[in-house]
Design an enzyme around this catalytic site. Structure first.
Site, PDB file in Angstrom:
ATOM      1  N   ASP A   1       0.796  -1.251   0.031  1.00 30.77           N
ATOM      2  CA  ASP A   1       0.082   0.026   0.103  1.00 30.77           C
ATOM      3  C   ASP A   1       0.885   1.401  -0.091  1.00 30.77           C
ATOM      4  OD1 ASP A   1       1.100   0.300   2.486  1.00 30.77           O
ATOM      5  OD2 ASP A   1      -0.739  -0.126   3.685  1.00 30.77           O
TER       6      ASP A   1
ATOM      7  N   GLY B   1      -0.550   5.802   2.621  1.00 28.44           N
ATOM      8  CA  GLY B   1      -1.495   6.940   2.955  1.00 28.44           C
ATOM      9  C   GLY B   1      -2.542   6.707   3.815  1.00 28.44           C
TER      10      GLY B   1
ATOM     11  N   GLN C   1     -11.201   7.814  -5.640  1.00 32.99           N
ATOM     12  CA  GLN C   1     -11.811   8.171  -4.481  1.00 32.99           C
ATOM     13  C   GLN C   1     -13.230   8.926  -4.950  1.00 32.99           C
ATOM     14  OE1 GLN C   1     -11.157   7.502  -1.547  1.00 32.99           O
ATOM     15  NE2 GLN C   1      -9.170   6.732  -1.546  1.00 32.99           N
TER      16      GLN C   1
ATOM     17  N   GLY D   1     -11.419   4.151  -0.310  1.00 29.15           N
ATOM     18  CA  GLY D   1     -12.635   5.245   0.609  1.00 29.15           C
ATOM     19  C   GLY D   1     -14.099   4.466   0.633  1.00 29.15           C
TER      20      GLY D   1
ATOM     21  N   ASP E   1      -8.376  -7.318   0.398  1.00 26.70           N
ATOM     22  CA  ASP E   1      -7.630  -7.728   1.322  1.00 26.70           C
ATOM     23  C   ASP E   1      -8.154  -7.176   2.746  1.00 26.70           C
ATOM     24  OD1 ASP E   1      -5.856  -5.032   2.463  1.00 26.70           O
ATOM     25  OD2 ASP E   1      -6.889  -4.501   0.685  1.00 26.70           O
TER      26      ASP E   1
ATOM     27  N   CYS F   1     -14.448 -28.180   7.249  1.00 28.65           N
ATOM     28  CA  CYS F   1     -13.005 -27.695   6.966  1.00 28.65           C
ATOM     29  C   CYS F   1     -11.979 -28.710   6.889  1.00 28.65           C
ATOM     30  CB  CYS F   1     -12.688 -26.737   7.829  1.00 28.65           C
ATOM     31  SG  CYS F   1     -11.299 -25.730   7.476  1.00 28.65           S
TER      32      CYS F   1
ATOM     33  N   CYS G   1      -8.658 -27.851   6.685  1.00 29.25           N
ATOM     34  CA  CYS G   1      -7.346 -27.133   7.163  1.00 29.25           C
ATOM     35  C   CYS G   1      -6.666 -27.824   8.095  1.00 29.25           C
ATOM     36  CB  CYS G   1      -7.592 -25.705   7.609  1.00 29.25           C
ATOM     37  SG  CYS G   1      -8.166 -25.373   9.166  1.00 29.25           S
TER      38      CYS G   1
ATOM     39  N   CYS H   1      -8.278 -27.952  11.551  1.00 33.22           N
ATOM     40  CA  CYS H   1      -9.422 -28.547  11.703  1.00 33.22           C
ATOM     41  C   CYS H   1      -9.100 -30.232  11.474  1.00 33.22           C
ATOM     42  CB  CYS H   1     -10.431 -28.199  10.723  1.00 33.22           C
ATOM     43  SG  CYS H   1     -10.998 -26.589  11.386  1.00 33.22           S
TER      44      CYS H   1
ATOM     45  N   HIS I   1      -6.672 -21.229  10.337  1.00 30.99           N
ATOM     46  CA  HIS I   1      -8.043 -21.619   9.835  1.00 30.99           C
ATOM     47  C   HIS I   1      -8.687 -20.476   9.528  1.00 30.99           C
ATOM     48  CE1 HIS I   1     -12.050 -22.996  10.115  1.00 30.99           C
ATOM     49  NE2 HIS I   1     -12.481 -22.096  10.704  1.00 30.99           N
TER      50      HIS I   1
END
Length: 372
Positions: free
Chosen positions: A93, A96, A190, A217, A267, A305, A307, A310, A336
């Site tokens: 990023d 900002g 924005q 924004g 994200d 699940c 994973c 789990c 997880h």
């Protein structure tokens, strides 16, 4: 050009789309959820573990890495990929958002933002050029143009002034950056919750012809229906042949709703942050593992699940780890939660492929508890 996007399929039932994003460190299948590694680490996880979960790209934070350990040190180490031993794509990023969230510790001018470090109070100046310089040193595949993420709610007058400055800053970012074969920059749209300003921003930012575009924004405290309304209006105006990134969304409903409206990338720190507090995402909604009712529950966090967590550990054991403040509790919950969202996006891609995304959303929402 470091960044190239291939549009593979558009949904026949909504604005969702499948794509491939080509970067110097690999190809990303979109739509994608990107785990956040703010300080060059996804908290509690090794990069190898993050990769095994199916993560195709991670984020790192310009502001934090500039303050510690310093971008020049990371450049000396061979760049961020080498420094943290992550060989897949990285998005950084612009710094900002962090600078603007400092509130009284910062002052905005046309040149940039003067701020005091949250660590030691030292004074710094972050300009569009400085943000790109730092990101050049970090060597991320995708850099973000320096922008102002205005707070919600804000007046039309404030958002207009802020949005126009963001457009001027984006131009400066593009002019300063030289090595387009090594790193790409995404411009950021924005305009707050004002459609006329969103339209103006889209025109100004797309005229600069970046290899990708972020919608900034949003997810800043406004209700979900308002976010969806702004996305419905904004996303169709963005070029079809470029990736679209909605910044800062990570709950299952926000991911579904943004993908349905044509977003390719998202994200959020949410899965890792709530994991450290003992909250996990499951097929049947959120589960707070610290609760007493799980003291003798020897089943997995989520029976549906597969994973690592789990497959190997019970709710009772993970609850015990949290109650005695053992780091492994946070690690297992993080594994997880990240797997849950990465797998969700994989399922979303499959559903788009088969033109049944809206049906899949309804199934998921009923089970998760979003709708009765």
């Amino acid at each position: 050009m470091a960044i190239k996007f291939e549009l593979i399929k558009e949904s026949s039932e909504c604005n969702a789309r499948l794509g491939k994003l080509y970067t110097p460190h690999g190809v990303i299948e979109t739509p994608i959820f990107m785990p956040v590694g703010t300080k060059a680490t996804v908290k509690t996880m090794t990069p190898e573990e993050v990769e095994k979960l199916g993560a195709q790209i991670i984020l790192a934070n310009t502001y934090h890495l500039y303050l510690k350990p310093g971008h020049k040190l990371i450049e000396e180490a061979g760049g961020l990929h080498k420094f943290m031993n992550w060989n897949k794509p990285i998005l950084t990023d612009s710094g900002g958002f962090q600078v603007f969230s400092l509130g009284k510790l910062r002052k905005i001018t046309e040149e940039g933002v003067e701020f005091r470090s949250h660590i030691d109070g030292s004074k710094h100046m972050l300009t569009p050029e400085k943000s790109i310089e730092i990101q050049n040193s970090l060597g991320s595949d995708i850099m973000m143009a320096f922008d102002e993420c205005a707070p919600y709610p804000s007046t039309w007058e404030y958002i207009k002034q802020s949005m126009e400055r963001t457009s001027r800053w984006a131009k400066r970012c593009k002019e300063y950056h030289k090595d387009w074969d090594r790193q790409g920059i995404f411009g950021i749209v924005q305009g707050g919750m004002y459609k006329d300003l969103r339209e103006e921003s889209v025109k100004a930012i797309t005229d600069l012809d970046f290899p990708g575009y972020a919608i900034g924004g949003l997810s800043v405290g406004e209700p979900l229906d308002l976010m969806c309304e702004i996305l419905d209006f904004t996303t169709p105006m963005l070029p079809k042949d470029k990736p679209r990134y909605l910044m800062g969304v990570g709950t299952p409903d926000y991911l579904f709703e943004s993908v349905i409206r044509g977003v390719d990338m998202a994200d959020c720190v949410l899965p890792t942050r709530i994991a450290r507090n003992g909250t996990t995402l499951t097929s049947h909604g959120k589960l707070v593992i610290r609760n007493a009712k799980y003291a003798k529950d020897f089943g997995p966090l989520d029976p549906e699940c597969d994973c690592y967590t789990c497959r190997n550990y019970s709710r009772a054991y993970i609850r015990h780890l949290f109650n005695v403040n053992e780091i492994l509790g946070s690690r297992l919950a993080t594994i997880h939660n990240l797997y849950f969202l990465i797998k969700l996006m994989k399922n979303i891609r499959e559903a788009i492929k088969e033109d049944r995304l809206l049906e899949y959303r309804e199934e998921f929402y009923k089970k998760f508890g979003y709708i009765n």
